[in-house]
Write a protein that holds these residues in place. Sequence first.
Motif, PDB file in Angstrom:
ATOM      1  N   GLN A   6       0.815  -1.212   0.000  1.00  0.00           N
ATOM      2  CA  GLN A   6       0.000   0.000   0.000  1.00  0.00           C
ATOM      3  C   GLN A   6       0.849   1.264   0.000  1.00  0.00           C
ATOM      4  N   ARG A   7       1.955   1.221   0.763  1.00  0.00           N
ATOM      5  CA  ARG A   7       2.801   2.417   0.825  1.00  0.00           C
ATOM      6  C   ARG A   7       3.411   2.719  -0.537  1.00  0.00           C
ATOM      7  N   VAL A   8       3.830   1.670  -1.221  1.00  0.00           N
ATOM      8  CA  VAL A   8       4.383   1.879  -2.566  1.00  0.00           C
ATOM      9  C   VAL A   8       3.303   2.438  -3.482  1.00  0.00           C
ATOM     10  N   GLY A   9       2.109   1.884  -3.353  1.00  0.00           N
ATOM     11  CA  GLY A   9       0.989   2.375  -4.141  1.00  0.00           C
ATOM     12  C   GLY A   9       0.744   3.849  -3.895  1.00  0.00           C
ATOM     13  N   GLU A  10       0.836   4.217  -2.668  1.00  0.00           N
ATOM     14  CA  GLU A  10       0.615   5.622  -2.355  1.00  0.00           C
ATOM     15  C   GLU A  10       1.744   6.499  -2.888  1.00  0.00           C
ATOM     16  N   PHE A  11       2.933   5.910  -2.869  1.00  0.00           N
ATOM     17  CA  PHE A  11       4.058   6.680  -3.396  1.00  0.00           C
ATOM     18  C   PHE A  11       3.909   6.892  -4.903  1.00  0.00           C
ATOM     19  N   ILE A  12       3.359   5.872  -5.561  1.00  0.00           N
ATOM     20  CA  ILE A  12       3.096   6.019  -6.999  1.00  0.00           C
ATOM     21  C   ILE A  12       2.092   7.143  -7.224  1.00  0.00           C
ATOM     22  N   LYS A  13       1.080   7.176  -6.343  1.00  0.00           N
ATOM     23  CA  LYS A  13       0.077   8.237  -6.457  1.00  0.00           C
ATOM     24  C   LYS A  13       0.722   9.604  -6.254  1.00  0.00           C
ATOM     25  N   TYR A  14       1.568   9.649  -5.254  1.00  0.00           N
ATOM     26  CA  TYR A  14       2.271  10.900  -4.959  1.00  0.00           C
ATOM     27  C   TYR A  14       3.103  11.346  -6.160  1.00  0.00           C
ATOM     28  N   THR A  15       3.834  10.398  -6.735  1.00  0.00           N
ATOM     29  CA  THR A  15       4.665  10.720  -7.895  1.00  0.00           C
ATOM     30  C   THR A  15       3.809  11.204  -9.061  1.00  0.00           C
ATOM     31  N   THR A  16       2.648  10.533  -9.237  1.00  0.00           N
ATOM     32  CA  THR A  16       1.732  10.956 -10.286  1.00  0.00           C
ATOM     33  C   THR A  16       1.328  12.405 -10.109  1.00  0.00           C
ATOM     34  N   GLU A  17       1.003  12.746  -8.864  1.00  0.00           N
ATOM     35  CA  GLU A  17       0.605  14.132  -8.606  1.00  0.00           C
ATOM     36  C   GLU A  17       1.733  15.099  -8.937  1.00  0.00           C
ATOM     37  N   GLN A  18       2.933  14.722  -8.541  1.00  0.00           N
ATOM     38  CA  GLN A  18       4.066  15.595  -8.826  1.00  0.00           C
ATOM     39  C   GLN A  18       4.224  15.808 -10.326  1.00  0.00           C
ATOM     40  N   LEU A  19       4.067  14.720 -11.059  1.00  0.00           N
ATOM     41  CA  LEU A  19       4.201  14.812 -12.509  1.00  0.00           C
ATOM     42  C   LEU A  19       3.097  15.674 -13.095  1.00  0.00           C
ATOM     43  N   GLU A  20       1.882  15.449 -12.617  1.00  0.00           N
ATOM     44  CA  GLU A  20       0.759  16.246 -13.117  1.00  0.00           C
ATOM     45  C   GLU A  20       0.970  17.722 -12.820  1.00  0.00           C
TER      46      GLU A  20
END
Lengths: 305, 253
Positions: free
Chosen positions: A256-270
């Motif tokens: 889950q933490r990795v999943g959330e980190f992916i989400k975080y990275t997505t936001e940064q990219l967006e």
Amino acid sequence: MSNNTKIKIEHISKKYDVENKALLFTKGNSAHDNFVGHETDYVLKDVNLEIQEGEFHIFLGASGCGKTTLLNIVAGFLNKTEGSVKLDGKEISGPGSERGVVFQNADSAIFPWLTVQKNVEYGLRMRGVKKDERKKIALDAIELVGLKGHEYKYSDELSGGMKQRVQIARSIAANPEVLIMDEPFGALDAQTRRTLQDELINIWKKTGKTILFVTHDIAEAVYLGENISIFSVAPDASIVDKITVPYKYPRDVNDQRVGEFIKYTTEQLENAIRASKAKHTGLQTADNEGESAGNELAEAKSVAV
Amino acid sequence: MKNITRKIIKSGIISWAVLFVIWGIVSLFYAESFFPSPVETFVGFKEIVLNGKLWEDISISVQRVLLGWSRALLIGIPVGLLIGRFRIVNWFIEPFINFFRFVPAIGFLTLFLMWFGVGEESKLILITYASIFPIIINTIAGVNTINPVKYQAAESLGANRFQSFITVTVPGAVPSILTGARLGLSTAIISIVGAEMLAANSGLGYLVYTSRLYYRTDWIFVGIVTLGVLGFFADKFLRFVAKKSLKHYGVTG
Ligand SMILES: Nc1ncnc2c1ncn2[C@@H]1O[C@H](COP(=O)(O)OP(=O)(O)OP(=O)(O)O)[C@@H](O)[C@H]1O
Ligand SMILES: [Mg+2]
């Protein structure tokens, strides 16, 4: 791993010379023929980055933002317009065997007239290494990428994943200090991609090489990289954000933490894409830029899911 | 059943049979010395086979073609590779190529005789001249089709310019070189008639050209058919060998 700066990118800007382009690419390279930018546009503008020795570094950015351009400058295939790129403190001025390259398209990169083993031996042969020695090193590299038993095959007898393995083995055998990889797994199916990602991590751990890896797949970036450089969009693209992935290898994408980190990275990219798009539309009035910004966001999201 | 008919049609047997029938019918309306029938031609054929003349003509022509053609390969392939790879060579040589390739070999016939004499040399030069252009031009085209990524790969594996020429340009151009070689062989065979037209006393071209003087139109036919058959099988053979041995260079047949 030591804390020496391996690659130092300072104030790099790149403007494609449209006139020169015609000369440079008369030889059937259609990959970039649909360039629609303005002659005076900078694709990259003032890019700064330091990569440490032994680092696994990711370039992450939307399609067309200039990742390949920057990579080609580091590889020495492209001239920069401004700035400097140094390897171990020495300015880069062309391709060199200390920078191995794994290309996006294995079919165009592998020599189809050579067997797997001969492909892998190529760099050593150019360097004049003796036959027996060459063979030994090549077989080691072939084993490392899991191609044992396929030494005498030609590329038309290999699957897409195997071809990328050949490319990786070929680079490793030449023993470069830096491994430059441009979306090497982009064309593979999910299963093969995952296997190769794991193998790449193993190879990296075993060899301790500095790896520069381009992707526009956010999950892949988070799965592989120690550090991720996030690109804004062209024109005037640059690295606007640097993320350090805080998890140990091997990483579990279902965690889950990795999943959330992916989400975080997505936001940064967006955010990076949105911010640079806003800047562009602020700078120029009429255009269909807004539309393509939406597309790139959509693409980034779909990749993340 | 359907498969067999397809195969027969594909093999071209039917086309040839039709041609023979038409030939036979047309020949009914003319005298032998003007338009010999297939049977008359065969009789003429038997005659020069039995007295050994045809073999002599074939062997001398084949020798000339092979010699002229191999010279064209020996010069044409390296020239094409260099032109294709190095822009500066291209700038120097291409203007000549684009001029002379439009001047047919026959145009040089009398000049070559004057310059190189009536012996073998002038004939060989004529054949070489005729077959070198398709070889050069196809070789250049082959070099140009090589994906630049291959050069990038070679260079980042440590190859210098000379090494990348030998290990990327040469093998990468092989399929087109082969196409050039095949076309070159056919123009060599075509030009043999011209080469043997003047100052020769043997050869298939000589046979075709001089039989008219003896009203042996049937021998002209024999000569023409023989040239066609030779070309046909030479090309088949070349393709077969190339397909077997150069498969991994991208030669598909
Ligand atoms: N040879 C060239 N001449 C002119 N413009 C080019 C050339 N190569 C790339 N460009 C332009 O530079 C920009 C960046 O291209 P680049 O290939 O570096 O993007 P990228 O980030 O690698 O994209 P992708 O993820 O799709 O591979 C694009 O707008 C592209 O059209
Ligand atoms: Mg790219």
